[in-house]
Design a protein around this motif. Structure first.
Motif, PDB file in Angstrom:
ATOM      1  N   GLN A 248      -3.378   9.808   6.990  1.00 27.22           N
ATOM      2  CA  GLN A 248      -2.743   9.247   5.807  1.00 27.22           C
ATOM      3  C   GLN A 248      -3.821   8.644   4.908  1.00 27.22           C
ATOM      4  O   GLN A 248      -4.684   7.902   5.375  1.00 27.22           O
ATOM      5  CB  GLN A 248      -1.710   8.187   6.197  1.00 27.22           C
ATOM      6  N   TYR A 249      -3.754   8.980   3.627  1.00 27.94           N
ATOM      7  CA  TYR A 249      -4.725   8.499   2.641  1.00 27.94           C
ATOM      8  C   TYR A 249      -4.061   7.388   1.843  1.00 27.94           C
ATOM      9  O   TYR A 249      -2.976   7.569   1.293  1.00 27.94           O
ATOM     10  CB  TYR A 249      -5.168   9.649   1.733  1.00 27.94           C
ATOM     11  N   PHE A 250      -4.739   6.267   1.772  1.00 28.05           N
ATOM     12  CA  PHE A 250      -4.159   5.064   1.199  1.00 28.05           C
ATOM     13  C   PHE A 250      -4.678   4.786  -0.212  1.00 28.05           C
ATOM     14  O   PHE A 250      -5.839   5.060  -0.522  1.00 28.05           O
ATOM     15  CB  PHE A 250      -4.474   3.847   2.075  1.00 28.05           C
ATOM     16  N   GLY A 251      -3.814   4.193  -1.018  1.00 28.89           N
ATOM     17  CA  GLY A 251      -4.222   3.675  -2.311  1.00 28.89           C
ATOM     18  C   GLY A 251      -4.815   2.278  -2.169  1.00 28.89           C
ATOM     19  O   GLY A 251      -4.829   1.711  -1.081  1.00 28.89           O
ATOM     20  N   PRO A 252      -5.279   1.696  -3.293  1.00 28.19           N
ATOM     21  CA  PRO A 252      -5.938   0.391  -3.255  1.00 28.19           C
ATOM     22  C   PRO A 252      -4.974  -0.773  -3.126  1.00 28.19           C
ATOM     23  O   PRO A 252      -5.405  -1.899  -2.885  1.00 28.19           O
ATOM     24  CB  PRO A 252      -6.673   0.338  -4.591  1.00 28.19           C
TER      25      PRO A 252
ATOM     26  N   PHE B  86       0.840  -1.191   0.000  1.00 27.65           N
ATOM     27  CA  PHE B  86       0.000   0.000   0.000  1.00 27.65           C
ATOM     28  C   PHE B  86       0.879   1.245   0.000  1.00 27.65           C
ATOM     29  O   PHE B  86       1.842   1.345   0.768  1.00 27.65           O
ATOM     30  CB  PHE B  86      -0.884   0.050   1.250  1.00 27.65           C
TER      31      PHE B  86
END
Lengths: 115, 116
Positions: free
Chosen positions: A104-108, A91
């Protein structure tokens, strides 16, 4: 709403090969991160990156790993010589770094399988 | 060092009934605490975060969590479960004192199942 994106979604590689996982963080964010999750285990922090250098890294992030921001939008994780135990979901995340309790903004994620 | 323990690997509730996902933490500092949710084939989405302004924190989709320092707990609740709540839920603490470069420490996750 802006999102973190990651490519590829899945990657299969042979043991000993190099892989590069790619991430596009949210455009006004300044801090970037990589995490991994081995199947059935916890999500684990690998590394954080700010101002074109590593800010913090975990004990997992050894010499076979490297990160780079090759241009103004991409953030990459390179695994130099993959091992079977590198098989995991990876991630990417990003944050603005503007307040103490930072979100924190996460990707897929990218699912990496090493054969 | 920080650590997080999610007390249940799986929780199953009926639609319309309350949800309780339990989390205990250990921290050398005043912790920053978060709950993230992961739906199948999706990224990790922030549900809510504890900012020290209030011990009861409200998040998206009707979820809330209460920070209890004396019990070192940060349990996640929702009064009435919906089928769309079925997902994996992670309790998370910052690795250090809170700041832009800090990595996060995750719990193992709780798989929430909603029965029709």
């Amino acid at each position: 709403e802006p999102e973190v994106t990651q490519t590829p979604s899945h990657q299969v590689t042979q043991m000993g090969q190099e892989v590069i996982l790619r991430c596009v963080p949210i455009s006004n964010h300044l801090y970037f991160y990589w995490y991994r999750q081995i199947l059935g285990q916890k999500v684990e922090f690998l590394v954080s990156f700010y101002n074109n250098e590593i800010s913090e890294k975990s004990e997992i992030f050894d010499d076979q790993f490297s990160v780079e921001r090759p241009d103004g939008s991409n953030f990459t994780l390179k695994i130099r010589s993959t091992k079977l135990e590198d098989s995991a979901m990876y991630f990417c995340a990003s944050s603005t770094g503007q307040d103490e309790q930072e979100t924190q903004y996460f990707g897929p994620g990218t699912r990496l399988l090493v054969l | 060092a920080q650590s997080v323990t999610q007390l249940d690997s799986h929780v199953s509730v009926s639609e319309g009934t309350p949800v309780l996902l339990r989390c205990n933490y250990s921290s050398s500092y005043s912790p920053s605490l978060f709950w993230y949710v992961q739906h199948p084939n999706k990224g990790l989405q922030l549900l809510l975060k504890y900012t020290s302004a209030a011990t009861l924190v409200k998040g998206i989709n009707g979820f809330e969590a209460e920070f209890k320092k004396s019990e070192t707990s940060f349990h996640l609740t929702k009064p009435s479960a919906h089928m769309s709540d079925a997902a994996e839920y992670f309790c998370v603490v910052t690795r250090y004192s809170g700041g832009g470069a800090d990595g996060l420490t995750f719990g193992k996750g709780t798989h929430l199942i909603i029965q029709p």
